[in-house]
Design an enzyme around this catalytic site. Structure first.
Site, PDB file in Angstrom:
ATOM      1  N   CYS A 191      12.018   5.746   0.664  1.00 44.61           N
ATOM      2  CA  CYS A 191      11.230   4.525   0.733  1.00 44.61           C
ATOM      3  C   CYS A 191       9.849   4.922   1.206  1.00 44.61           C
ATOM      4  O   CYS A 191       9.709   5.598   2.229  1.00 44.61           O
ATOM      5  CB  CYS A 191      11.860   3.514   1.683  1.00 44.61           C
ATOM      6  SG  CYS A 191      10.838   2.032   1.847  1.00 44.61           S
TER       7      CYS A 191
ATOM      8  N   ASP B 132      14.355   2.243  -7.155  1.00 49.58           N
ATOM      9  CA  ASP B 132      14.318   2.753  -5.772  1.00 49.58           C
ATOM     10  C   ASP B 132      14.126   4.266  -5.767  1.00 49.58           C
ATOM     11  O   ASP B 132      13.487   4.825  -4.877  1.00 49.58           O
ATOM     12  CB  ASP B 132      15.625   2.376  -5.062  1.00 49.58           C
ATOM     13  CG  ASP B 132      15.495   2.350  -3.549  1.00 49.58           C
ATOM     14  OD1 ASP B 132      14.417   2.712  -3.039  1.00 49.58           O
ATOM     15  OD2 ASP B 132      16.466   1.979  -2.870  1.00 49.58           O
TER      16      ASP B 132
HETATM   17  P1  HMG Z   1      -0.698  -8.054   0.261  1.00 48.86           P
HETATM   18  O1  HMG Z   1      -1.786  -7.064   0.458  1.00 48.86           O
HETATM   19  O2  HMG Z   1      -0.226  -8.856   1.424  1.00 48.86           O
HETATM   20  O3  HMG Z   1      -0.990  -9.069  -0.926  1.00 48.86           O
HETATM   21  O4  HMG Z   1       0.497  -7.264  -0.413  1.00 48.86           O
HETATM   22  P2  HMG Z   1      -2.251  -9.855  -1.318  1.00 48.86           P
HETATM   23  O5  HMG Z   1      -1.688 -11.114  -1.903  1.00 48.86           O
HETATM   24  O6  HMG Z   1      -3.240  -9.894  -0.215  1.00 48.86           O
HETATM   25  O7  HMG Z   1      -2.861  -8.965  -2.507  1.00 48.86           O
HETATM   26  C1  HMG Z   1      -3.509  -7.720  -2.318  1.00 48.86           C
HETATM   27  C2  HMG Z   1      -3.689  -7.040  -3.675  1.00 48.86           C
HETATM   28  O8  HMG Z   1      -2.393  -6.753  -4.242  1.00 48.86           O
HETATM   29  C3  HMG Z   1      -4.407  -7.897  -4.717  1.00 48.86           C
HETATM   30  O9  HMG Z   1      -5.083  -7.015  -5.605  1.00 48.86           O
HETATM   31  C4  HMG Z   1      -3.298  -8.533  -5.486  1.00 48.86           C
HETATM   32  O10 HMG Z   1      -3.637  -8.890  -6.804  1.00 48.86           O
HETATM   33  C5  HMG Z   1      -2.285  -7.412  -5.506  1.00 48.86           C
HETATM   34  P3  HMG Z   1      -6.629  -6.660  -5.427  1.00 48.86           P
HETATM   35  O11 HMG Z   1      -7.316  -7.994  -5.409  1.00 48.86           O
HETATM   36  O12 HMG Z   1      -6.747  -5.919  -4.133  1.00 48.86           O
HETATM   37  O13 HMG Z   1      -6.923  -5.815  -6.634  1.00 48.86           O
HETATM   38  N1  HMG Z   1      -0.909  -7.917  -5.639  1.00 48.86           N
HETATM   39  C6  HMG Z   1      -0.097  -7.590  -6.642  1.00 48.86           C
HETATM   40  N2  HMG Z   1      -0.261  -6.806  -7.726  1.00 48.86           N
HETATM   41  C7  HMG Z   1       0.797  -6.700  -8.561  1.00 48.86           C
HETATM   42  N3  HMG Z   1       1.978  -7.324  -8.360  1.00 48.86           N
HETATM   43  C8  HMG Z   1       2.155  -8.115  -7.289  1.00 48.86           C
HETATM   44  C9  HMG Z   1       1.094  -8.267  -6.385  1.00 48.86           C
HETATM   45  N4  HMG Z   1       0.958  -8.976  -5.248  1.00 48.86           N
HETATM   46  C10 HMG Z   1      -0.272  -8.745  -4.800  1.00 48.86           C
HETATM   47  N5  HMG Z   1       3.329  -8.702  -7.091  1.00 48.86           N
HETATM   48  C11 HMG Z   1       2.623  -6.906  -1.414  1.00 48.86           C
HETATM   49  C12 HMG Z   1       1.791  -7.740  -0.472  1.00 48.86           C
HETATM   50  C13 HMG Z   1       4.070  -7.106  -1.052  1.00 48.86           C
HETATM   51  C14 HMG Z   1       2.380  -7.356  -2.850  1.00 48.86           C
HETATM   52  C15 HMG Z   1       2.221  -5.420  -1.298  1.00 48.86           C
HETATM   53  O14 HMG Z   1       2.270  -5.042   0.049  1.00 48.86           O
HETATM   54  C16 HMG Z   1       3.096  -4.498  -2.079  1.00 48.86           C
HETATM   55  O15 HMG Z   1       3.096  -4.505  -3.301  1.00 48.86           O
HETATM   56  N6  HMG Z   1       3.851  -3.623  -1.350  1.00 48.86           N
HETATM   57  C17 HMG Z   1       4.757  -2.683  -1.932  1.00 48.86           C
HETATM   58  C18 HMG Z   1       6.100  -2.893  -1.311  1.00 48.86           C
HETATM   59  C19 HMG Z   1       7.156  -2.011  -1.981  1.00 48.86           C
HETATM   60  O16 HMG Z   1       7.199  -1.895  -3.188  1.00 48.86           O
HETATM   61  N7  HMG Z   1       8.003  -1.378  -1.148  1.00 48.86           N
HETATM   62  C20 HMG Z   1       9.048  -0.566  -1.638  1.00 48.86           C
HETATM   63  C21 HMG Z   1      10.179  -1.422  -2.157  1.00 48.86           C
HETATM   64  S1  HMG Z   1      11.242  -2.062  -0.846  1.00 48.86           S
HETATM   65  C22 HMG Z   1      12.421  -0.870  -0.701  1.00 48.86           C
HETATM   66  O17 HMG Z   1      12.336   0.146  -1.320  1.00 48.86           O
HETATM   67  C23 HMG Z   1      13.618  -1.154   0.152  1.00 48.86           C
HETATM   68  C24 HMG Z   1      14.850  -1.500  -0.697  1.00 48.86           C
HETATM   69  O18 HMG Z   1      15.137  -0.468  -1.619  1.00 48.86           O
HETATM   70  C25 HMG Z   1      16.065  -1.692   0.212  1.00 48.86           C
HETATM   71  C26 HMG Z   1      16.264  -0.597   1.222  1.00 48.86           C
HETATM   72  O19 HMG Z   1      16.368   0.591   0.850  1.00 48.86           O
HETATM   73  O20 HMG Z   1      16.339  -0.951   2.396  1.00 48.86           O
HETATM   74  C27 HMG Z   1      14.635  -2.786  -1.474  1.00 48.86           C
HETATM   75 MG    MG Z   2      16.632   1.747  -0.855  1.00 48.94          MG
END
Ligand code: HMG
Ligand code: MG
Length: 305
Positions: free
Chosen positions: A241, A16
């Site tokens: 984030c 994070d």
């Molecule tokens: P999407 O665009 O809906 O997914 O993304 P998709 O299935 O259409 O795929 C699009 C592209 O992403 C494709 O690649 C996939 O292969 C790739 P392209 O064909 O364009 O080259 N892809 C992936 N690559 C690697 N690993 C994967 C993966 N899935 C798809 N797992 C998705 C949906 C969620 C994957 C995307 O939006 C994403 O990765 N988002 C990042 C979200 C993130 O990391 N947010 C921060 C963490 S959450 C947080 O910090 C909060 C928390 O700490 C709690 C709090 O503080 O409240 C947890």
């Molecule tokens: Mg967090």
């Protein structure tokens, strides 16, 4: 006031925290940080995130990190984030034994963070939970924006309860309640937990507080008074984030350990050893730790040398 005798800290700095740093952190520095955190006594260290490297390039080396840590051969817990089956499969192949799915209590945040509605996110998690069950992998569920959303403002405790209960029904072992933008205050924490605790035991809930408004420590105290005994924290207060503008770091692990030491609540973490990890990553990033405890203790350490 009664506090738990022991609190489990889930160190989220390497995920994070570092997911939000503009300075690229090489894999070997991340591994050194994780090892120092483990040496300080942290038993749960979130090690990476199997998300799209286009969206979060900082986490692109997560497979290398997990492989190097070899969780199957370690007594420690090294969970990683897996937003979908693609991420889960990659995490499993690297050797992860614990993963986390991440949902939100706010529709707008869900769309911005993972490009889908809350309902669709749960549908995406279903195959992750099924595969995890098959492979004996434990799954934690995050719920973001439990005390406020950067796009929608106030969030009803019932919205948090609904998504948390769904995640538990699907097989998550624990729900981490994220005050993603750090707007919560102890009154809001009590109100939220008053709504949740009749439905979910405290042992299945963790607090994940961000310190944007300086309330994280007060919120942890309020949550402990309600019975929670697991908290997420981040060394040096790293974090934020990428999809929540204005989200500052997670509550600093050093600040939480100082608090727990002061209250006589055991957490198994050596503050002295934790300072080494804090100094390592802060030195690498070229900025002082956001933790006031770390700054004070490092200054004291410097003046004694
Ligand atoms: P999407 O665009 O809906 O997914 O993304 P998709 O299935 O259409 O795929 C699009 C592209 O992403 C494709 O690649 C996939 O292969 C790739 P392209 O064909 O364009 O080259 N892809 C992936 N690559 C690697 N690993 C994967 C993966 N899935 C798809 N797992 C998705 C949906 C969620 C994957 C995307 O939006 C994403 O990765 N988002 C990042 C979200 C993130 O990391 N947010 C921060 C963490 S959450 C947080 O910090 C909060 C928390 O700490 C709690 C709090 O503080 O409240 C947890
Ligand atoms: Mg967090």
């Amino acid at each position: 006031m009664r506090y738990p005798s022991h609190v489990t800290l889930v160190e989220v700095g390497p995920r994070d925290g570092l997911q939000n740093e503009a300075t690229p952190v090489p894999t070997d520095v991340k591994l050194q940080l994780i090892r120092q955190l483990a040496a300080a006594g942290l038993t749960h260290i979130e090690a990476g995130s199997f998300v799209s490297p286009k969206r979060v390039p900082q986490m692109a080396d997560s497979a290398d990190i997990v492989r190097a840590l070899n969780p199957a051969a370690s007594p420690l817990h090294y969970p990683v984030l897996t937003p979908n089956l693609q991420g889960f499969d990659a995490a499993l192949a690297a050797g992860a034994r614990e993963v986390a799915v991440f949902a939100a209590a706010s529709e707008s945040f869900s769309q911005r963070n993972i490009q889908c509605s809350i309902a669709d996110s749960l549908a995406r998690f279903a195959p992750v939970l099924a595969a995890a069950r098959q492979h004996g992998v434990a799954v934690r569920g995050y719920v973001s924006c439990v005390l406020g959303c950067p796009y929608e403002g106030d969030i009803a405790p019932q919205a948090v309860a609904e998504v948390s209960l769904r995640l538990l029904e699907m097989g998550c072992t624990e729900i981490s309640l994220g005050d993603t933008i750090g707007v919560g205050t102890p009154a809001g924490v009590r109100q939220l937990l008053d709504a949740l605790l009749p439905q979910i035991p405290a042992s299945q809930l963790a607090g994940h507080f961000h310190d944007t408004y300086g309330m994280a420590i007060a919120n942890i105290v309020a949550a402990m008074e309600c019975g929670l005994a697991t908290f997420d924290s981040s060394v040096a207060g790293l974090g934020g984030c990428p999809y929540a503008q204005g989200a500052s770091g997670n509550v600093a692990t050093e600040d939480v350990v100082w608090l727990l030491n002061g209250l006589g609540v055991e957490c198994g973490v050596s503050l002295e050893a934790l300072l080494d990890a804090s100094a390592l990553i802060s030195g690498f990033l070229g900025k002082p730790p956001a933790s006031r405890v770390a700054r004070a203790l490092l200054a004291k350490r410097g003046s004694e040398q």
